[in-house]
Write a protein that holds these residues in place. Structure first.
Motif, short mmCIF file in Angstrom:
data_model
loop_
_atom_site.label_atom_id
_atom_site.label_comp_id
_atom_site.label_asym_id
_atom_site.label_seq_id
_atom_site.Cartn_x
_atom_site.Cartn_y
_atom_site.Cartn_z
N SER A 1 0.81 -1.22 0.00
CA SER A 1 0.00 0.00 0.00
C SER A 1 0.85 1.27 0.00
O SER A 1 0.40 2.30 -0.50
CB SER A 1 -0.94 0.01 1.21
OG SER A 1 -0.21 -0.04 2.42
N SER A 2 2.06 1.21 0.52
CA SER A 2 2.92 2.39 0.55
C SER A 2 3.93 2.39 -0.58
O SER A 2 4.80 3.27 -0.65
CB SER A 2 3.65 2.47 1.89
OG SER A 2 4.47 1.32 2.07
N SER B 1 1.41 5.66 -8.01
CA SER B 1 2.07 5.95 -6.76
C SER B 1 1.24 5.45 -5.59
O SER B 1 0.10 5.02 -5.74
CB SER B 1 2.29 7.46 -6.61
OG SER B 1 1.06 8.10 -6.32
N TRP B 2 1.81 5.53 -4.39
CA TRP B 2 1.09 5.08 -3.22
C TRP B 2 -0.17 5.91 -2.99
O TRP B 2 -1.17 5.44 -2.44
CB TRP B 2 1.99 5.14 -1.98
CG TRP B 2 2.38 6.56 -1.61
CD1 TRP B 2 3.47 7.26 -2.04
CD2 TRP B 2 1.67 7.45 -0.75
NE1 TRP B 2 3.47 8.52 -1.53
CE2 TRP B 2 2.39 8.67 -0.72
CE3 TRP B 2 0.48 7.35 -0.01
CZ2 TRP B 2 1.97 9.75 0.04
CZ3 TRP B 2 0.08 8.43 0.75
CH2 TRP B 2 0.81 9.62 0.76
N SER B 3 -0.15 7.17 -3.47
CA SER B 3 -1.30 8.07 -3.28
C SER B 3 -2.28 8.00 -4.44
O SER B 3 -3.32 8.67 -4.39
CB SER B 3 -0.80 9.50 -3.11
OG SER B 3 -0.13 9.93 -4.28
N TRP C 1 7.82 7.23 -6.33
CA TRP C 1 6.56 7.87 -6.63
C TRP C 1 5.90 7.29 -7.87
O TRP C 1 4.84 7.72 -8.26
CB TRP C 1 6.80 9.37 -6.84
CG TRP C 1 8.01 9.64 -7.68
CD1 TRP C 1 9.27 9.87 -7.25
CD2 TRP C 1 8.08 9.64 -9.11
NE1 TRP C 1 10.13 10.02 -8.33
CE2 TRP C 1 9.43 9.90 -9.47
CE3 TRP C 1 7.13 9.44 -10.14
CZ2 TRP C 1 9.84 9.97 -10.79
CZ3 TRP C 1 7.55 9.52 -11.45
CH2 TRP C 1 8.90 9.78 -11.77
N THR D 1 -1.46 8.65 -7.78
CA THR D 1 -1.06 9.38 -9.00
C THR D 1 -0.63 8.36 -10.06
O THR D 1 0.09 7.41 -9.76
CB THR D 1 0.10 10.34 -8.69
OG1 THR D 1 -0.32 11.23 -7.64
CG2 THR D 1 0.46 11.14 -9.93
#
Length: 123
Positions: A30-31, A52-54, A102, A56
């Motif tokens: 997840s990260s 990315s983890w977020s 990222w 993106t």
């Protein structure tokens, strides 16, 4: 350590679709930034997509608008939905994990790799 296993490859006609899955084990991804790369016979491995983890997302120009990358952190799995496939999409597709990044387009930024799954698109 993260173990990655790709699945979902196969033979499809031009214009068809496939959905690749990349199941992770060993620890949560997840990260992590996650990426898909591919390598055709006689060619270098190339970037396809990354998330990315977020959340993106980045795509190679050659697949933008046709491929969709997504992740399900609850299932520790990343997907690559491939639509409107072309013969030039034929390659071995690899999933990769980057614990610190990222979502790079550079394969040497990724620490963990799956064994690959073959995608063959017939004309």
């Amino acid at each position: 350590q993260v173990q990655l296993v790709e699945s979902g490859g196969g033979l499809v006609q031009a214009g068809g679709s496939l959905r690749l899955s990349c199941a992770a084990s060993g620890r949560t991804i997840s990260s992590n930034a996650m990426g898909w790369f591919r390598q055709a016979p006689g060619k270098e491995r190339e970037f396809v997509a990354a998330i990315s983890w977020s959340g993106t997302i980045y795509y190679a120009r050659s697949v933008k608008g046709r491929f969709t990358i997504s992740r399900d952190n609850a299932k520790n799995t990343v997907y690559l939905q491939m639509n409107s496939l072309k013969p030039e999409d034929t390659a071995v597709y690899y999933c990769a994990a980057d614990p610190y990044g990222w979502g790079s387009t550079l394969d040497d930024e990724y620490d963990y790799w799956g064994q690959g799954t073959q995608v063959t698109v017939s004309s």
